[in-house]
Scaffold this active site. Structure first.
Site, short mmCIF file in Angstrom:
data_model
loop_
_atom_site.label_atom_id
_atom_site.label_comp_id
_atom_site.label_asym_id
_atom_site.label_seq_id
_atom_site.Cartn_x
_atom_site.Cartn_y
_atom_site.Cartn_z
N GLU A 34 -5.78 -6.82 14.77
CA GLU A 34 -5.19 -8.16 14.98
C GLU A 34 -5.78 -9.09 13.94
O GLU A 34 -6.99 -9.15 13.77
CB GLU A 34 -5.50 -8.65 16.40
CG GLU A 34 -5.25 -10.11 16.67
CD GLU A 34 -3.83 -10.57 16.34
OE1 GLU A 34 -2.87 -9.93 16.80
OE2 GLU A 34 -3.69 -11.58 15.60
N THR A 43 3.56 -15.82 18.72
CA THR A 43 4.68 -16.14 19.60
C THR A 43 4.34 -15.89 21.08
O THR A 43 4.84 -16.58 21.96
CB THR A 43 5.89 -15.28 19.19
OG1 THR A 43 6.08 -15.45 17.78
CG2 THR A 43 7.14 -15.70 19.90
N SER A 48 8.70 -19.65 26.29
CA SER A 48 9.13 -20.31 27.53
C SER A 48 8.42 -19.79 28.78
O SER A 48 8.62 -20.34 29.86
CB SER A 48 10.64 -20.16 27.72
OG SER A 48 11.33 -20.68 26.61
N HIS A 52 12.96 -12.92 32.18
CA HIS A 52 14.40 -13.06 32.41
C HIS A 52 14.93 -11.94 33.31
O HIS A 52 14.41 -10.83 33.28
CB HIS A 52 15.14 -13.01 31.07
CG HIS A 52 14.82 -14.17 30.18
ND1 HIS A 52 15.44 -15.39 30.32
CD2 HIS A 52 13.92 -14.30 29.17
CE1 HIS A 52 14.94 -16.22 29.41
NE2 HIS A 52 14.02 -15.59 28.70
N ILE A 338 11.52 -8.70 17.95
CA ILE A 338 11.39 -8.89 19.40
C ILE A 338 11.47 -10.39 19.72
O ILE A 338 10.47 -11.05 19.93
CB ILE A 338 10.07 -8.27 19.93
CG1 ILE A 338 9.86 -6.85 19.38
CG2 ILE A 338 10.07 -8.26 21.46
CD1 ILE A 338 10.87 -5.82 19.82
N SER A 340 13.66 -13.36 22.16
CA SER A 340 13.96 -13.40 23.58
C SER A 340 14.98 -12.31 23.91
O SER A 340 15.91 -12.12 23.13
CB SER A 340 14.53 -14.77 23.96
OG SER A 340 14.87 -14.79 25.30
N CYS A 402 -14.63 -28.28 33.84
CA CYS A 402 -13.37 -28.99 33.59
C CYS A 402 -12.93 -29.65 34.88
O CYS A 402 -12.59 -28.98 35.84
CB CYS A 402 -12.32 -28.01 33.09
SG CYS A 402 -10.63 -28.60 33.19
N CYS A 439 -6.52 -34.43 30.87
CA CYS A 439 -7.36 -35.08 29.85
C CYS A 439 -7.45 -34.23 28.59
O CYS A 439 -8.03 -34.65 27.60
CB CYS A 439 -8.74 -35.47 30.40
SG CYS A 439 -10.05 -34.25 30.13
N CYS A 444 -14.29 -32.23 28.93
CA CYS A 444 -14.99 -30.95 28.95
C CYS A 444 -15.12 -30.33 27.57
O CYS A 444 -15.92 -29.41 27.39
CB CYS A 444 -14.36 -29.98 29.93
SG CYS A 444 -12.73 -29.40 29.43
#
Lengths: 482, 418
Positions: A34, A43, A48, A52, A338, A340, A402, A439, A444
């Site tokens: 990676e 992505t 979203s 689906h 790849i 949606s 937090c 915030c 934090c």
């Protein structure tokens, strides 16, 4: 000489992670490369956050099959790996007679794709389910199997499980060259040279670049940007379902949906962009998203915005996923284009990749002592009794870091010592939500920087906000090191 | 059972607890989420605090320490690193702390003093990339003044809130170059004295009616595109200019932190975003009081202290000598030129001699009159030479005049043309 692995996966977004997860069921030696300092950095963290139902893709396409299969698989994986998942269902709204006809065709396509629980609702039933919808809506397609998920936690959970089952993950390693060698491939990165019998290209928006390192060009990624708003929890119950509009050739349009954290997500639009990592938001784009969302839900209070983001869909000229062996490169498989419903399909894509590898001779011996579960403490979702027990067992859970999201020191430390430890402020946020509230880390942030530095034994000056090198602090104040 | 639990040990909570103790309450606890008492004053190392209340000029930590020192003498219990997760109308306080664990404490009265938080980039939806180097002025202040770290070399300040102005000066003193302070409104949202002492004295330009329309930069802020805005606060095309900078500080407003208040079902005023309070700072929930920036954002800590003393006295009186509920609640309303009033409700029989009413104006006023009306009748008027939204205003209305009013009272501002 490097040892020869069975499989190298390039990219640890949701597709790479799902492939690693699927492979880790077997006694296979897998290396993931990676290029960023964390998984789910492209992505997979900027979309979203929807699983689906599968009525949208063309019947018979890979997208259709993998969407419907992925929707079921993801539910099981989220359950096993303790990933926030809510089966809230989705609604596609019709605003005109033409839209009503579109709903019928979506319903039919859904049936062909094997989607269960589809139904077209008349306005009266619709407004009972969703009272805040625009009164111009003439009907809607209800898809009961649609769900929301936390996409980066989904990715992280699969990657963590793979790592716990013996997969090697190398972060900050960007692939620079791929060479065919006897019995496999040599993959060179900015850090090292690795060898494996098989290579999986799960490089997302960069999948064409990776493909072209070994095979003749076969597709081109056309980055397609979408911008979003994430609104405060005060807006989180504005709708209960995922609210779509009728799809256009450009995509599924602008949606309004709750998130698994109780916020409201609104977006995206569609903008073709030159750059594969163009996650810049624009005044025009944000206005566009807002106006389109008002069409579905006129009462959204955008003054409650906590964050904007944009993500890049890895679209191609081909109206389907591109999954298969690259031309003339046996054992090199593309999982490309790849877009949606990629998040939904990812788990099924991972299984398909395993089948493809097996077809080329990868032996699949089930792994012994397979880790199948993932523990995750979420303080703010616990009952009072559970909280009491937890704090008495470990006082770090009695200290809030937090305040907006009630995230404890125990959770921040866990994020820093998990199978894939967070190295940045945003990495901590993706793992335990510190700083994701209203915030936005104003309170934090300095604490989290201090904890990262202490736990990782580094200077606060070297703690990045997000990607490697994105440090927050630039030096000591005058006399600050005294 | 505590007589009083105060939530927050900033200036508001400290003053409320101390006043309640001086007025006879015995068992008082302050729950503070931070590592020490004093609240945000601890990072406000500049001076200018206390001019009204102590008639001398103190730094933030000095101002706070005058109150903190009194806690021990008054037997007030202070629980640090303590987060209150929930309060209930029955005055149960759910609090956690690493040493005491999860506790549900009962109190005869509660004072809410949680203060406020800063608005963020998200709240104003600034377009562009999301690199490091964009932070709120208060977070920067914490890094610089408490942790000893610098946050940038070439700095642009967006918003002219007081913390932004203070930090423009602070970063300049630390060797950074502060390029400008941008304010979307045609007037500063901070105190005039801060504009003079923090910007003018250091030749930092204040660009009114300007805002950032795009943030650029990959890992770190590299540029900010700034544009002038029109009367509707929309950027005017063609006025864009690009600043090369590595840091953007945001000082674009403060919001009272009322998640606990809201969850307890206490009525919130959409104008202040704080609890609706009565003359003694009691909220809509009997025995629960609120004071300081959690009620409305103050400009000077001195007024926070004054207001919190009222809340402390209110809590003490409630516990020691609970008066029967009365029906005579007079509402105070905002008229023209006024963006909010505090308190919003007054019970006249509880007003001793005068009732102080805090408010802010919603635009600049030169010579003007603050007019108090009941129906058609003007019951009082106060002259002001100048008023700006950045400065909190107050008037003291004599009880005798309040008694003449019938129905609600409306507070408005009129240009004084005489």
């Amino acid at each position: 000489m490097q040892k020869i692995r069975d499989v190298i996966i390039i990219g640890c977004g949701v597709v790479g992670a799902a492939t690693a997860y699927a492979l880790a069921r077997y006694d296979v030696d897998v290396l993931i490369l990676e290029k960023e300092n964390d998984v789910s950095s492209g992505t997979s963290k900027a979309n979203s956050a929807i699983l689906h139902a599968g009525y949208d893709p063309r019947p018979g396409s890979l997208m259709a099959t993998l969407n419907v299969a992925g929707s079921r698989l993801s539910k099981t994986i989220c359950h096993d790996l303790n990933v926030p998942y809510i089966n809230c269902g989705s609604l596609v709204l019709a605003f005109s007679d033409a839209d009503l006809i579109t709903l019928e065709s979506l319903l039919e396509r859904g049936r062909q794709n094997g989607v269960e629980g589809l139904e077209i609702l008349p306005p009266e039933r619709l407004f009972e389910l969703e009272p805040k919808l625009s009164r111009h809506v003439k009907g809607a397609l209800l898809a009961r199997t649609a769900a929301i998920v936390n996409p980066w936690e989904f990715t992280l959970a699969m990657a963590e499980n793979a790592v716990e089952n013996g997969t090697t993950l190398r972060l900050n390693e960007k692939v620079t060259a791929i060479r065919k060698v006897t019995d496999g491939y040599e993959v060179e990165t900015n850090q090292d040279v690795h060898r494996a019998r098989f290579v999986i290209n799960a490089a997302g928006a960069h999948a064409d670049t990776i493909h072209n390192m070994i095979a003749p060009p076969a597709f081109r990624i056309i980055p397609d940007k979408g911008e979003y708003y994430v609104l405060d929890k005060s807006e989180g119950t504005r709708v209960r379902h995922i609210i779509f509009q009728c799809p256009t050739p450009l995509g599924k349009g602008t949606l309004v949906a709750p998130t698994t954290d109780g916020n409201l997500i609104v977006g995206p639009n569609n903008e073709l962009t030159e750059k594969k990592e163009d996650t810049v938001t624009s005044a025009r784009g944000l206005v566009e998203v807002k106006e389109r969302a008002f069409k579905s839900v006129p009462s959204i209070d955008f003054s409650q915005n906590v964050r904007n983001f944009s993500g890049v869909r890895a679209a191609t000229e081909i109206d389907d996923f591109i999954i298969g062996e690259a031309d003339g490169s046996p054992g090199f498989f593309d999982l490309a284009g790849i877009k949606s419903p990629g998040l939904t399909a990812a788990a099924a894509i991972g299984e398909m990749a395993v089948t493809l590898l097996a077809g080329r001779g990868l032996a699949l011996t089930p792994r012994v002592n397979l880790v199948t579960k993932r523990n995750k403490i979420r303080f703010n979702r616990m009952s009072v009794e559970e909280k009491k027990t937890l704090i008495s067992a470990n006082p770090d859970y009695g200290q809030i870091v937090c305040r907006c999201e009630s995230v404890t020191l125990g959770e921040v430390k866990a994020a820093l010592h998990s199978p894939i430890p967070a190295v940045s402020v945003e990495g901590v946020k993706r793992r335990c939500h510190a700083g994701s509230g209203r915030c936005q880390g104003g309170f934090c942030g300095p604490r989290v920087v201090e904890i990262i530095a202490a736990e990782h034994g580094i200077s606060p000056l070297d703690v990045p906000l997000d990607r490697a090198g994105s440090t927050i602090l630039i030096g000591r104040t005058k006399g600050g090191d005294a | 059972m505590y007589d009083l639990i105060v939530i927050g040990a900033g200036p508001a909570g400290l003053a409320a607890a101390i006043t309640a103790a001086k007025n006879g309450l015995k068992k008082i606890l302050i729950a503070e989420r931070d590592r020490e008492a004093g609240g945000i004053l601890n990072q406000c190392i500049h001076n200018g605090f206390g001019l009204h209340y102590f008639k001398e000029e103190l730094t933030g930590p000095e101002y706070a320490s005058r109150f903190i020192r009194m806690l021990a003498d008054l037997n007030i219990e202070l629980m640090l690193n303590a987060m209150v997760l929930e309060i209930t109308p029955e005055r149960h306080v759910h609090v956690i702390n690493r040493d005491v664990g999860y506790k549900v404490l009962e109190a005869k009265s509660i004072v809410l003093a949680m203060g406020c938080r800063e608005r963020t980039r998200g709240a104003i939806a600034i377009p562009g990339s999301r690199p490091a180097g964009v932070l709120t002025a208060g977070a920067a202040q914490r890094y610089v003044n408490m942790e000893g770290y610098m946050v940038g070399r070439r700095v642009l300040v967006l918003g002219s809130g007081d913390i932004g102005l203070i930090m423009a000066r602070r970063l300049t003193l630390e060797g950074a170059e502060v390029l400008a302070c941008l304010e979307i409104m045609p007037y500063s949202s901070g105190l005039m004295r801060n504009v003079v002492q923090c910007l003018d004295d250091y030749d930092i330009p204040l660009l009114l009616s300007h805002t950032i329309v795009e943030i650029r930069g990959d890992k770190r802020v590299e540029e900010a595109v700034v544009a002038r805005v029109d009367q509707n606060l929309k950027p005017i095309a063609g006025t864009e200019m690009t600043f090369t900078c590595d840091t953007i500080l945001l000082s674009v407003g403060l919001i009272p932190e009322n998640e606990l208040t809201d969850k307890a079902g206490i009525e919130i005023d959409p104008r202040t975003k704080g609890a609706i309070v009565r003359e003694n700072m009691e909220t809509s929930c009997h025995g629960i009081f609120a004071c300081g920036n959690v009620v409305h954002v103050h400009d000077l800590v001195d007024f926070v202290t004054e207001e919190s003393e009222i809340a402390g006295r209110g809590a003490a009186e409630f516990v020691l000598n609970e008066k029967s509920e009365t029906a005579d609640e007079m509402t105070l309303l905002c008229g023209d030129g006024v963006s909010y009033v505090v308190p919003q409700i007054v019970r006249r029989e509880r007003v001793a001699k005068t009732q102080t009413v805090y408010f802010r104006v919603n635009r600049l006023f030169d010579k003007s009159r603050v007019v108090i009306r009941s129906g058609e009748n003007e019951i009082a008027a106060f002259k002001r030479p100048y008023m700006a939204p950045g400065e909190m205003e107050h008037v003291k209305i004599p009880k005798a005049l309040l008694d003449k009013a019938e129905g609600a009272i409306v507070i408005s501002v009129e240009e004084d043309v005489s």
